[in-house]
Design a protein around this motif. Structure first.
Motif, mmCIF file in Angstrom:
data_model
loop_
_atom_site.group_PDB
_atom_site.id
_atom_site.type_symbol
_atom_site.label_atom_id
_atom_site.label_comp_id
_atom_site.label_asym_id
_atom_site.label_seq_id
_atom_site.Cartn_x
_atom_site.Cartn_y
_atom_site.Cartn_z
ATOM 1 N N VAL B 709 0.855 -1.190 0.000
ATOM 2 C CA VAL B 709 0.000 0.000 0.000
ATOM 3 C C VAL B 709 0.889 1.238 0.000
ATOM 4 N N LEU B 710 0.583 2.130 -0.943
ATOM 5 C CA LEU B 710 1.383 3.331 -1.095
ATOM 6 C C LEU B 710 0.528 4.517 -0.685
ATOM 7 N N TYR B 711 1.075 5.390 0.133
ATOM 8 C CA TYR B 711 0.338 6.611 0.464
ATOM 9 C C TYR B 711 1.266 7.805 0.325
ATOM 10 N N ALA B 712 0.856 8.728 -0.490
ATOM 11 C CA ALA B 712 1.635 9.950 -0.705
ATOM 12 C C ALA B 712 3.109 9.640 -0.966
ATOM 13 N N GLY B 713 3.331 8.640 -1.809
ATOM 14 C CA GLY B 713 4.701 8.341 -2.207
ATOM 15 C C GLY B 713 5.459 7.464 -1.225
ATOM 16 N N ARG B 714 4.800 7.052 -0.143
ATOM 17 C CA ARG B 714 5.498 6.282 0.883
ATOM 18 C C ARG B 714 4.825 4.926 1.017
ATOM 19 N N LEU B 715 5.637 3.883 1.107
ATOM 20 C CA LEU B 715 5.099 2.552 1.336
ATOM 21 C C LEU B 715 4.627 2.492 2.782
ATOM 22 N N VAL B 716 3.334 2.216 3.013
ATOM 23 C CA VAL B 716 2.860 2.227 4.397
ATOM 24 C C VAL B 716 2.512 0.833 4.906
ATOM 25 N N GLU B 717 2.249 -0.092 4.000
ATOM 26 C CA GLU B 717 1.942 -1.428 4.484
ATOM 27 C C GLU B 717 2.322 -2.453 3.433
ATOM 28 N N ASP B 718 2.771 -3.612 3.896
ATOM 29 C CA ASP B 718 3.187 -4.691 3.020
ATOM 30 C C ASP B 718 2.754 -5.979 3.702
ATOM 31 N N ALA B 719 1.786 -6.661 3.101
ATOM 32 C CA ALA B 719 1.270 -7.838 3.793
ATOM 33 C C ALA B 719 0.741 -8.851 2.793
ATOM 34 N N PRO B 720 0.704 -10.123 3.198
ATOM 35 C CA PRO B 720 0.022 -11.119 2.380
ATOM 36 C C PRO B 720 -1.451 -10.749 2.265
ATOM 37 N N LEU B 721 -2.056 -11.052 1.129
ATOM 38 C CA LEU B 721 -3.420 -10.599 0.855
ATOM 39 C C LEU B 721 -4.387 -10.953 1.984
ATOM 40 N N GLU B 722 -4.386 -12.232 2.343
ATOM 41 C CA GLU B 722 -5.314 -12.713 3.368
ATOM 42 C C GLU B 722 -5.255 -11.836 4.612
ATOM 43 N N GLN B 723 -4.028 -11.661 5.049
ATOM 44 C CA GLN B 723 -3.827 -10.953 6.305
ATOM 45 C C GLN B 723 -4.255 -9.498 6.187
ATOM 46 N N LEU B 724 -3.938 -8.904 5.039
ATOM 47 C CA LEU B 724 -4.279 -7.501 4.831
ATOM 48 C C LEU B 724 -5.798 -7.324 4.855
ATOM 49 N N LEU B 725 -6.503 -8.253 4.235
ATOM 50 C CA LEU B 725 -7.956 -8.124 4.182
ATOM 51 C C LEU B 725 -8.566 -8.383 5.551
ATOM 52 N N ARG B 726 -8.004 -9.367 6.261
ATOM 53 C CA ARG B 726 -8.569 -9.757 7.551
ATOM 54 C C ARG B 726 -8.247 -8.725 8.619
ATOM 55 N N ALA B 727 -6.976 -8.330 8.640
ATOM 56 C CA ALA B 727 -6.548 -7.453 9.733
ATOM 57 C C ALA B 727 -5.570 -6.399 9.246
ATOM 58 N N PRO B 728 -6.072 -5.385 8.569
ATOM 59 C CA PRO B 728 -5.162 -4.320 8.142
ATOM 60 C C PRO B 728 -4.581 -3.619 9.359
ATOM 61 N N ALA B 729 -3.294 -3.317 9.307
ATOM 62 C CA ALA B 729 -2.664 -2.708 10.476
ATOM 63 C C ALA B 729 -2.572 -1.196 10.339
ATOM 64 N N HIS B 730 -2.518 -0.710 9.121
ATOM 65 C CA HIS B 730 -2.388 0.734 8.932
ATOM 66 C C HIS B 730 -3.768 1.365 8.821
ATOM 67 N N PRO B 731 -4.005 2.466 9.492
ATOM 68 C CA PRO B 731 -5.328 3.101 9.438
ATOM 69 C C PRO B 731 -5.748 3.435 8.010
ATOM 70 N N TYR B 732 -4.775 3.767 7.168
ATOM 71 C CA TYR B 732 -5.123 4.106 5.778
ATOM 72 C C TYR B 732 -5.658 2.883 5.046
#
Ligand code: SF4
Lengths: 320, 814
Positions: B709-732
């Motif tokens: 996940v990229l926000y304003a030019g900065r990588l903010v999250e990097d996760a396996p799909l499953e995990q990202l969908l189930r439990a995103p860690a970044h508020p964005y």
């Protein structure tokens, strides 16, 4: 023979009709008695009456226009007072040299303009671009009649390399194919004076078009596919630029024909343009009318060709 | 009595008409002069800011104009000889003769005086002809544009017919009918130019007519004439001004031409064209008599045209980015994004007219130095589709940028920020790990710089990315997040005027800074790119078959310099006798497969194979059943078919890395699903990696195993799909998920994230190396704490393969 070509041909008719109407209408601008204006103050009353009847001056203008138009369609453009010959004969005789001059000038101008414009676009914002841009601006701003005089001065008067007037040497009695080198020799300076001006306009527009094209998505996408730059330029970019420029080149034919009036006068070139100037000076109105009509029709046809060429290059174009 | 009455009425009518005509001409002349000077001052002022260096040439125009105009304007008060005074005794005096600086002509008239008076006459005639053409043409254009329908059709057909005449010819015919003379020649030239003005004004009126304020005036009960005069006319002024300036040069040339032919100004009056015509007789003996007037005309017209160009640059509505930039600025100053975007779309609909451009330009001038207030990005960054439009058109910039920009001040400070985040660095290397298998793509601290108004702005900031063969990764972000710039950077494309910094290692070899030919060899053969808009990706003038063949042939020719060999040479040069260098490059070569995997078709090696390859590719994307597809042009295909062709071209050389940049965004939903299916099928290969760039998490979810996940030019999250969908860690990321109808939790209402992502900032803004200083999401984040504003979080390990850049990562909510 697609629907486009048919449609475009059909569109020709109203334009030609309009052109004839305007040419006819301009004659009605003549102040006073047109018959008198045509024949001049020394005409006999009989001849005046005859011409008035011929022009139908006693009738309403739609009728007059009808009479005139049917004459035109029959190939009767009236009689030239100053030359005492049928207008059509004179005009056709002079059309050839004008077509030669205008055609070669347009060709040279197109080549120069395309090359300059492409070069400037390829070197966009570099020194070459600025030089070309300024050169092209000079081309647009230069009075062609002055350029012709300067060319004569330099190449004919001072250097003595090239002939300054006429289409053949006066002493030459060559005809047919053997006259070709002679005519070509005489063609150089007038062609150059016209082509530099036409090339200016074409170069300016080519530069703009080529900058657009080179920055366009299809070209950049071709780069992203690793297609060699030469191929991109010669196949893709050139085709796009040509497709955009063909109508412009067609329009430019109009400027070349207009410019030919000056250039033929300066170089004593036996073409229609010079004929027109002489006819105006002699108040030979029917000759002017005929000459303008024929040149305008030729111009309309050139633009038809340009549109067809554009359609061949870009199938998305539609007949408006 | 009746006769007297008629005479009085006639007199009155004549007076009235004269008065009206005078007023009109005066009004236009005054307007023209006034706006002329305003624009001129503006032009000069704006030149000050954008640098005299670049615009020095533009000063030539006003300079030449002043040189010719000023003596011509004050001619009556100059101590000049009478230009029409003939003195046969003094004929053809040479230059610098006593009392005659430039000598005399064939009749003994002073040449200098005639030149100045002649210029006066030529300018006057040219300006009058322009004004006449403008007034008549605008009248026709106004009527046609405003009343439309039959009026429009009739008037415009008439204009078309006038345009069917070669330019000068119509004028000649009119002069022939009216008789030679100054006013007739002027009128003739004017009429010949009427169509030009009529068309342009009609176009502008059509644009203005549909604006809201015209409807408002109509609703308010105003009548059409009132609307034309009060609402439409003022908005036309800049358009007219531009048209008049750009035609004035022609008018001067053409009227001088008629005088040259003896049809315009009559002797003995001095006029440049007429002087040229008279001097022609003495060309061989006294060339200066003819040459000098021509030179004055040339100077005059060059001056006018240069000035016209400068004016066009200033007023042309097509130079739109000014408006877009203004919108950015408004936003950055916190004036509210709604207002900003409204203003932007407003501008967008104004193409034909130049309304607002002058005030735009003024604002531009006055705000040009407010860099400290906020950061401006290049217009291109705002919008995903124009991102690709911002692509550099040569590789030179990419190559240069890799080194040159880094030498500048810009990245020195970026480097320093790495020290501040030393711990983050350690984490990063932990994230990317040192896998047993060498990575296909390894991106280290990739920054993409775009030109801002105050210097380079960072659009992508120190991105870390690692892709294995066979992996399918999604890169997600809003438009403006820098995801498209990242995708293009992986192909070695830098934004024009911007640059790339960092390292992109592809198959073990560094890609940034490669020469153009090696990059070309790489593109399309080993890394393929699928853009958003298929119509843009195909050349509209070439047949589908030709384009496919072109893509195949691009890499058939025996390569002089291939990506691998150049990189190997380089590695050798750097490593010297290091034996490893050679072997690592061999890995690169060896890993290159020779046979296609997905379709089982071998790669074309010779020209005769190309036809077969084209067919195989079309079959691969399911287009082989479309009749005559190879002979079709792109516009004859549907959007989905076009995108299939684009995909086929991307697969022409069985690339190792496929980058799809919003590849389905422009398509409607059903077609989108089909294309996703094609992409899914063709990217399922152990040897191929897919980088799927999208703003749509749902699409990414259907294709990818891992998400960045990229926000304003900065990588903010990097996760396996499953995990990202189930439990995103970044508020964005959580907010993105909540916005997605497919992925959002049903019990929650669909929520848009309030606010807009910040534009890229100039290096060093606010005293921070990256221009931010704190978390970039802070002003939109529901969980923001004071700490977030002060210090940017590092990209930290959150769970096994899950990394997040946040001080307060979200705990699982379920
Ligand atoms: S660091 Fe703070 S502001 Fe940034 S995302 Fe995390 S909680 Fe929100």
């Amino acid at each position: 023979m697609s629907a486009y070509v048919l449609k475009r041909l059909l569109l020709l008719l109203p334009v030609l009709f309009g052109v004839s109407l305007v040419v006819f209408g301009v004659m009605s601008l003549v102040p006073g008695d047109p018959a008198l204006a045509i024949l001049g103050p020394y005409a006999t009353p009989e001849r005046l009456a005859e011409l008035r009847a011929e022009l139908g001056l006693d009738r309403r203008w739609p009728v007059r226009y009808g009479i005139w138009l049917s004459g035109v369609l029959d190939g009767d453009l009236g009689r030239s007072v100053s030359l005492e010959r049928p207008v059509l004969d004179v005009v056709l005789e002079r059309l050839g040299p004008t077509a030669l001059l205008a055609g070669s000038a347009l060709l040279l101008g197109t080549l120069l303009g395309l090359a300059a414009g492409m070069l400037a676009a390829l070197r966009h914002n570099q020194m070459t671009d600025r030089l070309v841009t300024f050169g092209v601006l000079l081309g647009i701003s230069i009075p062609s009649f002055w350029l012709g005089l300067v060319l004569i001065l330099v190449f004919a008067v001072w250097l003595g390399w090239l002939p300054a007037s006429g289409m053949t040497w006066v002493w030459s009695d060559a005809s047919g194919l053997s006259a070709v080198p002679d005519i070509a020799w005489h063609l150089i300076l007038p062609t150059l004076s016209l082509a530099l001006v036409a090339g200016g306009v074409i170069g300016r527009l080519t530069r703009g078009a080529a900058i657009d094209v080179l920055a366009s998505a299809p070209i950049r996408m071709a780069r992203a596919r690793g297609i060699p730059e030469r191929r991109i330029l010669l196949v893709q970019a050139l085709k796009s630029v040509l497709a955009r420029m063909t109508p412009v080149i067609g329009l430019q034919a109009g400027f070349v024909i207009g410019g030919a009036v000056y250039i033929e006068t300066i170089f004593q070139w036996p073409g229609l343009g010079r004929l027109l100037v002489e006819a105006i000076a002699a108040r030979d109105l029917l000759l002017v009318q005929g000459g303008v009509l024929v040149l305008a029709a030729a111009y309309v046809l050139v633009n038809l060709v340009a549109d067809l060429a554009q359609h061949a290059l870009d199938r998305r174009t539609r007949a408006a | 009595m009746a006769i007297q009455l008629a005479a009085v009425a006639g007199l009155l009518a004549g007076l009235l008409a004269g008065l009206l005509a005078g007023l009109l001409a005066g009004f236009f002349a005054g307007l023209f002069a006034g706006l002329f000077s305003i624009c001129w001052v503006q032009a000069v002022m704006s030149m000050h800011w954008s640098g005299w260096q670049r615009h020095r040439g533009a000063l030539l125009g006003p300079g030449l104009l002043a040189l010719v105009l000023s003596p011509a304007l004050i001619a009556p008060w100059l101590p000049l000889a009478d230009p029409t005074l003939t003195e046969p005794a003094l004929r053809m005096l040479p230059v610098a003769a006593p009392g005659h600086w430039l000598g005399t002509d064939a009749l003994g008239r002073d040449l200098l005086s005639r030149l100045i008076w002649g210029a006066r006459s030529s300018i006057l005639v040219g300006v009058l002809a322009t004004l006449t053409a403008a007034v008549i043409g605008s009248l026709i254009g106004l009527l046609a544009g405003f009343f439309g329908r039959l009026t429009d059709a009739l008037l415009m057909r008439g204009v078309d017919v006038l345009m069917a005449f070669p330019y000068l010819l119509l004028a000649l015919a009119i002069v022939a009918a009216l008789g030679p003379g100054l006013s007739n020649a002027m009128l003739a030239i004017a009429i010949a130019n009427v169509p030009f003005f009529a068309r342009a004004v009609r176009g502008a009126v059509l644009e203005i007519r549909h604006q809201a304020y015209i409807d408002a005036a109509r609703l308010a009960g105003h009548r059409e004439p009132w609307i034309i005069v009060v609402e439409v006319l003022p908005n036309l002024v800049p358009t007219l001004l531009l048209l008049m300036t750009t035609t004035l040069g022609w008018m001067v040339l053409e009227t001088a031409g008629l005088s040259f032919l003896g049809l315009g100004v009559q002797p003995p009056d001095a006029d440049l064209g007429a002087m040229l015509g008279e001097g022609r007789e003495f060309l061989t003996t006294y060339p200066r008599v003819a040459v000098l007037p021509g030179m004055v005309i040339l100077m005059l017209v060059v001056g006018i045209n240069l000035f016209g160009d400068a004016l066009r640059d200033l007023l042309d509505p097509r130079l739109h980015d000014r408006a877009v930039r203004r919108k950015d600025r408004a936003k950055d100053r916190g004036e509210g994004s709604e207002k900003g975007s409204e203003e932007g779309s407003d501008r967008g609909s104004e193409r034909g007219s130049v309304k607002g451009s002058i005030s735009d330009a003024l604002q531009d001038v006055s705000h040009r130095d407010d860099c400290h207030q906020g950061a401006f990005a290049d217009a291109a960054i705002r919008n995903g589709s124009s991102l690709f439009a911002a692509l550099a058109h040569t590789d030179a910039s990419a190559v240069a940028a890799g080194n040159a920009v880094a030498d500048g001040l810009a990245l020195k400070s970026v480097d320093q920020s790495y020290d501040q985040h030393a711990d983050a660095w350690a984490n990063v290397s932990g994230r990317l790990g040192t896998a047993s298998q060498p990575a296909l793509l390894e991106v280290n601290a990739l920054s993409v710089l775009v030109p801002g108004q105050c210097g380079p702005a960072i659009a992508v900031d120190r991105l870390e990315l690692r892709l294995q063969a066979g992996e399918r990764v999604g890169l997600v972000g809003e438009s403006g997040s820098g995801k498209s710039l990242t995708a293009l950077a992986l192909l070695g494309f830098a934004p024009p005027g911007g640059g790339l910094e960092g390292a992109v290692r592809f198959d073990g070899n560094e890609l940034l800074g490669l020469d153009a030919e090696s990059l070309r060899d790489l593109r399309g053969r080993r890394i393929a790119y699928i853009p958003q808009e298929p119509l843009d990706a195909l050349d509209p003038l070439l047949r589908i078959g030709d384009q496919l063949r072109g893509a195949i042939q691009a890499h058939l020719v025996a390569q002089q310099a291939s990506f691998e060999s150049t990189a190997r040479d380089r590695a050798k040069a750097v490593a010297g006798s290091d034996a490893d260098a050679g072997s690592s490059a061999n890995v690169g070569l060896g890993s290159k497969r020779l046979t296609g995997a997905s379709a089982g078709v071998s790669k074309p090696e010779t020209l005769s194979d190309v036809g077969a390859r084209v067919k195989a590719l079309l079959a691969m994307v399911g287009l082989d059943q479309v009749r005559g597809i190879q002979r079709r042009f792109p516009h004859e295909l549907s959007g989905g078919q076009r995108q299939r062709v684009v995909i086929a071209m991307a697969l022409a050389h069985e690339p190792d890395l496929l980058i799809a940049d919003e590849a389905t965004t422009a398509l409607d939903v059903t077609v989108q699903a089909e294309i996703i299916e094609v992409l899914d099928r063709l990217s399922r290969s152990r040897d191929r990696a897919l980088l799927f760039v999208s703003h749509d998490l749902a699409l990414v979810a259907s294709l990818c195993e891992r998400v960045l996940v990229l926000y304003a030019g900065r990588l903010v999250e990097d996760a396996p799909l499953e995990q990202l969908l189930r439990a995103p860690a970044h508020p964005y990321t959580a907010a993105l998920l909540a916005c997605s109808p497919e992925l959002g939790r049903p019990e929650k209402p669909l929520a848009a994230i309030p606010g807009q992502p910040p534009a890229p900032r100039v290096v060093g803004l606010n005293g921070a190396a990256d221009g931010f200083g704190g978390c970039r999401f802070a002003d939109r984040c529901p969980n923001a704490q004071p700490r977030c504003e002060e210090q940017e979080p590092g990209l930290e390990r959150w769970q096994d393969h899950h990394w997040v850049r946040c001080w307060f990562p979200l705990l699982r909510s379920d």
